[in-house]
Design an enzyme around this catalytic site. Sequence first.
Site, PDB file in Angstrom:
ATOM      1  N   CYS A 174      -2.392  14.727   2.940  1.00  0.00           N
ATOM      2  CA  CYS A 174      -3.386  14.818   1.863  1.00  0.00           C
ATOM      3  C   CYS A 174      -4.113  16.140   2.013  1.00  0.00           C
ATOM      4  CB  CYS A 174      -4.374  13.649   1.969  1.00  0.00           C
ATOM      5  SG  CYS A 174      -5.589  13.598   0.617  1.00  0.00           S
ATOM      6  N   CYS A 192      -6.582   0.709   6.493  1.00  0.00           N
ATOM      7  CA  CYS A 192      -7.120   1.770   5.633  1.00  0.00           C
ATOM      8  C   CYS A 192      -7.526   2.975   6.467  1.00  0.00           C
ATOM      9  CB  CYS A 192      -8.378   1.309   4.908  1.00  0.00           C
ATOM     10  SG  CYS A 192      -8.209  -0.176   3.948  1.00  0.00           S
ATOM     11  N   CYS A 232     -11.479  14.185   3.805  1.00  0.00           N
ATOM     12  CA  CYS A 232     -12.503  13.175   4.043  1.00  0.00           C
ATOM     13  C   CYS A 232     -12.609  12.966   5.559  1.00  0.00           C
ATOM     14  CB  CYS A 232     -12.132  11.865   3.345  1.00  0.00           C
ATOM     15  SG  CYS A 232     -11.949  12.061   1.558  1.00  0.00           S
ATOM     16  N   CYS A 284     -11.056   9.755   7.470  1.00  0.00           N
ATOM     17  CA  CYS A 284      -9.687   9.317   7.162  1.00  0.00           C
ATOM     18  C   CYS A 284      -8.668  10.111   7.974  1.00  0.00           C
ATOM     19  CB  CYS A 284      -9.417   9.493   5.667  1.00  0.00           C
ATOM     20  SG  CYS A 284      -7.746   9.019   5.191  1.00  0.00           S
ATOM     21  N   CYS A 298       0.870  -1.169   0.000  1.00  0.00           N
ATOM     22  CA  CYS A 298       0.000   0.000   0.000  1.00  0.00           C
ATOM     23  C   CYS A 298       0.911   1.224   0.000  1.00  0.00           C
ATOM     24  CB  CYS A 298      -0.909  -0.031   1.228  1.00  0.00           C
ATOM     25  SG  CYS A 298      -2.048   1.364   1.280  1.00  0.00           S
TER      26      CYS A 298
HETATM   27  N1  SAH Z   1      -7.131   9.296  -1.799  1.00  0.00           N
HETATM   28  C1  SAH Z   1      -7.319   8.044  -2.465  1.00  0.00           C
HETATM   29  C2  SAH Z   1      -6.237   7.040  -2.115  1.00  0.00           C
HETATM   30  C3  SAH Z   1      -6.279   6.581  -0.660  1.00  0.00           C
HETATM   31  S1  SAH Z   1      -7.183   5.123  -0.597  1.00  0.00           S
HETATM   32  C4  SAH Z   1      -8.690   7.488  -2.136  1.00  0.00           C
HETATM   33  O1  SAH Z   1      -9.291   7.940  -1.168  1.00  0.00           O
HETATM   34  O2  SAH Z   1      -9.182   6.649  -2.872  1.00  0.00           O
HETATM   35  C5  SAH Z   1      -7.539   4.915   1.067  1.00  0.00           C
HETATM   36  C6  SAH Z   1      -8.787   4.085   1.213  1.00  0.00           C
HETATM   37  O3  SAH Z   1      -9.075   3.870   2.601  1.00  0.00           O
HETATM   38  C7  SAH Z   1      -9.976   4.795   0.636  1.00  0.00           C
HETATM   39  O4  SAH Z   1     -10.878   3.931   0.032  1.00  0.00           O
HETATM   40  C8  SAH Z   1     -10.564   5.409   1.872  1.00  0.00           C
HETATM   41  O5  SAH Z   1     -11.841   5.792   1.688  1.00  0.00           O
HETATM   42  C9  SAH Z   1     -10.384   4.292   2.871  1.00  0.00           C
HETATM   43  N2  SAH Z   1     -10.482   4.764   4.238  1.00  0.00           N
HETATM   44  C10 SAH Z   1     -10.198   5.993   4.690  1.00  0.00           C
HETATM   45  N3  SAH Z   1     -10.392   6.074   5.999  1.00  0.00           N
HETATM   46  C11 SAH Z   1     -10.819   4.862   6.405  1.00  0.00           C
HETATM   47  C12 SAH Z   1     -11.156   4.302   7.679  1.00  0.00           C
HETATM   48  N4  SAH Z   1     -11.085   5.041   8.783  1.00  0.00           N
HETATM   49  N5  SAH Z   1     -11.525   3.018   7.734  1.00  0.00           N
HETATM   50  C13 SAH Z   1     -11.547   2.269   6.609  1.00  0.00           C
HETATM   51  N6  SAH Z   1     -11.226   2.739   5.389  1.00  0.00           N
HETATM   52  C14 SAH Z   1     -10.870   4.015   5.290  1.00  0.00           C
END
Ligand code: SAH
Length: 337
Positions: free
Chosen positions: A104, A319, A108, A111, A97
């Site tokens: 960033c 994630c 969101c 995140c 990963c």
């Molecule tokens: N910015 C891009 C790349 C990062 S991917 C994107 O968002 O797609 C990171 C992934 O983890 C994304 O699908 C995001 O939504 C997910 N994610 C973020 N915070 C999370 C959390 N607290 N628990 C589970 N998944 C999460």
Amino acid sequence: MDVSLLESALHDRGEPAYRAQQVWEWTARGAAGYDAMTNLPRALREALEADVPFSTLAVETQGESRDGTVKTLFRTADGHPVEAVLMRYRDGRRSLCLSSQSGCPLTCTFCATGQMAFGRNLTAWEIVDQALHFRRIEPVDHAVFMGMGEPMLNLDEVLAAARRLPALGITHRRTTISTVGWLPGLKRFVSDVDEPIRLALSIHAADDELRSQIMPVNVRYPLREVLAECRRHYAITNRRVFVEYVMLNGVNDSPEQGRALAELLGPKGFKVNLIPYNPTGMYDGSSRTRIAAFKAQLDRAHVPATVRLTRGRDIEAACGQLAAAPKERQRTVASAR
Ligand code: SAH
């Protein structure tokens, strides 16, 4: 390894052109340093050691989860934190990963990366060096651009990095770039990229109102336009777009919302990944039964869906949990008060 710096260093020393390729091949196959490159003259190995840093990143800390997941915190030469993760699966898959930015700029709400300070875009070499670090630990075969950052805000460097990955054993078909739906980059990706690199969309809600609440980027680039690009990608490549949906209790996880997602996507062109929420403070995760009931709606509508396996939660490697140093986070929290 900054290969363009390597090339100019070799050129300056009057070395033959094939040298850069030799060095790169050793590096991509997991060599521990220049010293291991035994078909290079010793004097050259020493000169490279002095002139071209073997990695653009320094390892700051590294932790291993009970499930075998490894998370590494790196620093760039100018001091920015970058995290990357190696996931080990029972079937032998080794998936990386990777981060495309330090921090960033998007915010969101679920995140952790979005809560820390944004640093800058990473260079292609800083991205490749994350992968090389893990390649030196063991063979790897998959990569996802799902670490820190929004890849479509740094698409050129992300693509340049992705194009280096096959040399490490990671083919394009096993490389996935994930986006929140940053439209300018997404459009370019769909129009211009010929390699069979996979696309993933972080959707998390099936209607604009809720999605804008939990992902402010949606105000700028609403669902309809983003999904149109994803459908265009499917039409051109015949490769399904992965859709990520993080399950937030009482927010986006009702059976009705499952039905709405199924209707929005339809049975063709997408594969949904339901992601159990990893705690970052703001929300509660959905229960297993709620996730199952949500998934049942997708199943009924013949929208392919799976529940993602959570890895590395005990070391905050899962994630949405990449936030570099707790230090960084404290600073953001303090300044928000
Ligand atoms: N910015 C891009 C790349 C990062 S991917 C994107 O968002 O797609 C990171 C992934 O983890 C994304 O699908 C995001 O939504 C997910 N994610 C973020 N915070 C999370 C959390 N607290 N628990 C589970 N998944 C999460």
